[in-house]
Write an enzyme that holds these catalytic residues in place. Structure first.
Site, PDB file in Angstrom:
ATOM      1  N   GLN A   1       0.818  -1.216   0.000  1.00 43.57           N
ATOM      2  CA  GLN A   1       0.000   0.000   0.000  1.00 43.57           C
ATOM      3  C   GLN A   1       0.855   1.272   0.000  1.00 43.57           C
ATOM      4  O   GLN A   1       0.454   2.305   0.529  1.00 43.57           O
ATOM      5  CB  GLN A   1      -0.955  -0.026   1.187  1.00 43.57           C
ATOM      6  CG  GLN A   1      -2.041  -1.077   1.071  1.00 43.57           C
ATOM      7  CD  GLN A   1      -2.897  -0.894  -0.162  1.00 43.57           C
ATOM      8  OE1 GLN A   1      -3.158   0.228  -0.594  1.00 43.57           O
ATOM      9  NE2 GLN A   1      -3.349  -1.993  -0.756  1.00 43.57           N
ATOM     10  N   SER A   2       1.996   1.200  -0.632  1.00 43.47           N
ATOM     11  CA  SER A   2       2.891   2.356  -0.696  1.00 43.47           C
ATOM     12  C   SER A   2       2.311   3.478  -1.552  1.00 43.47           C
ATOM     13  O   SER A   2       2.041   3.304  -2.747  1.00 43.47           O
ATOM     14  CB  SER A   2       4.242   1.921  -1.276  1.00 43.47           C
ATOM     15  OG  SER A   2       5.031   3.043  -1.612  1.00 43.47           O
TER      16      SER A   2
END
Length: 342
Positions: free
Chosen positions: A86-87
């Site tokens: 989820q960067s």
């Protein structure tokens, strides 16, 4: 007072920069929250760095302006970076690559605290694919920086010109983006006729915090910067922020020394681990949404805003204080954390 920002502007102009923002992001007062008795007469404001349009927006675009400027100056044709599933940085690197016609290689690592379907396939990771990035999902325990080094050598062997974007975009060069943001905030404060006593930010890879602190230091502004650590322990985040701020100042003005006690990090909101939901985070996200119609992410902004709310409720700031919270974006992460809000 009016700030003299010429030294900061001149220093920043020495570095190549690719324009990725549509202009200054607005500062807005949280009028409903500020009026609640529990916040003791403090004036709460937000810097809307979630309103940068490209790729769904977020603070990483400010860092990418300077990193992409460097990459284009070197003739790069492929951007390489890494981060968690989820960067936000990975998502925006992919979007920037798409905008500029560059290839993008994203190396994504699994979370130690979440493995549900929403987290692994929704939110940012869904958008990475839409932007056309080539995604490498690593097994747990594989070092992403080592994998990146090997990938770079492979790409070079194919005749490509890769450029490695650092984790979170938070190298000293990337941190210049938030030194520039410091100048933007100080100009806006002058225009509003107010002085921000404190600017509050999430502290993950420390580039946002370090850049802001370097900027206000060079501008000789009295505004304090407080970062709430969401990734490392308080001690580790403090050491990282101190070092990165010094490195950023070295790029801007080698003769300007950082006063060590101006580096302020609070580790009270991190929770059990990076990305692990906390009750305070959930309450802060819901409060801002239900009272102001604004959305902050669960990994960075939600925890830092929870810290600010706790401090104001405790009476840490006198009535009449002007406090600015930097909304760093990351909205897609809310969809990846659906189960946490159920």
């Amino acid at each position: 007072m009016t700030h003299d920002l010429n030294p900061l502007d001149t220093a920043l102009a020495a570095y190549p920069r690719a324009a990725l923002l549509e202009g200054p992001t607005p500062i807005q007062k949280l009028s409903r929250l500020s009026s609640l008795p529990e916040f003791n007469g403090c004036n709460l404001y937000v810097k809307r760095d979630d309103l940068t349009g490209l790729g769904g927006g977020g603070n990483k675009l400010r860092k990418l302006e300077f990193l992409l400027g460097e990459a284009l100056a070197e003739g790069a044709d492929t951007l390489v970076t890494w981060g968690g599933f989820q960067s936000n940085h990975a998502r925006l690197t992919a979007a920037v690559a798409a905008r500029h016609g560059l290839a993008c290689e994203l190396i994504l690592t699994p979370s130690a605290v979440r493995s549900d379907q929403d987290f692994c396939h929704n939110g940012n990771v869904l958008l990475d694919g839409l932007f056309g990035a080539n995604i490498h999902r690593l097994a747990r325990g594989v070092a992403p920086d080592v994998h990146a080094g090997q990938l770079v050598e492979t790409l070079k062997g194919q005749g490509k010109k890769p450029f490695v974007m650092p984790l979170g975009g938070s190298s000293p060069r990337g941190s210049l983006g938030y030194a520039a943001c410091a100048a933007e905030i100080l100009r806006q404060a002058d225009a509003l006729g107010i002085h921000f006593d404190q600017i509050v930010v999430p502290n993950g890879s420390a580039g946002t915090h370090s850049g802001l602190l370097a900027g206000v230091t060079l501008a000789r502004a009295s505004t304090q910067i407080l970062g709430y650590s969401v990734l490392a322990t308080e001690e580790q985040a403090l050491a990282t922020t101190l070092e990165k701020t010094r490195q950023t100042l070295q790029l801007l003005a080698p003769s300007v020394a950082l006063v060590e006690h101006t580096v302020s990090v609070d580790g009270s909101q991190r929770g059990d681990a990076y990305g692990a939901p906390t009750d305070a985070m959930l309450e802060a996200v819901r409060l801002l949404a239900s009272h102001e119609g604004l959305l902050i992410d669960p990994v960075y902004g939600g925890k830092a805003f929870a810290g600010l709310l706790a401090a104001v409720r405790r009476g840490d700031y006198p009535a009449g204080s002007h406090l600015l919270f930097v909304m760093t974006g990351g909205l897609p992460g809310l969809f990846a954390y659906r189960s946490a809000f159920d």
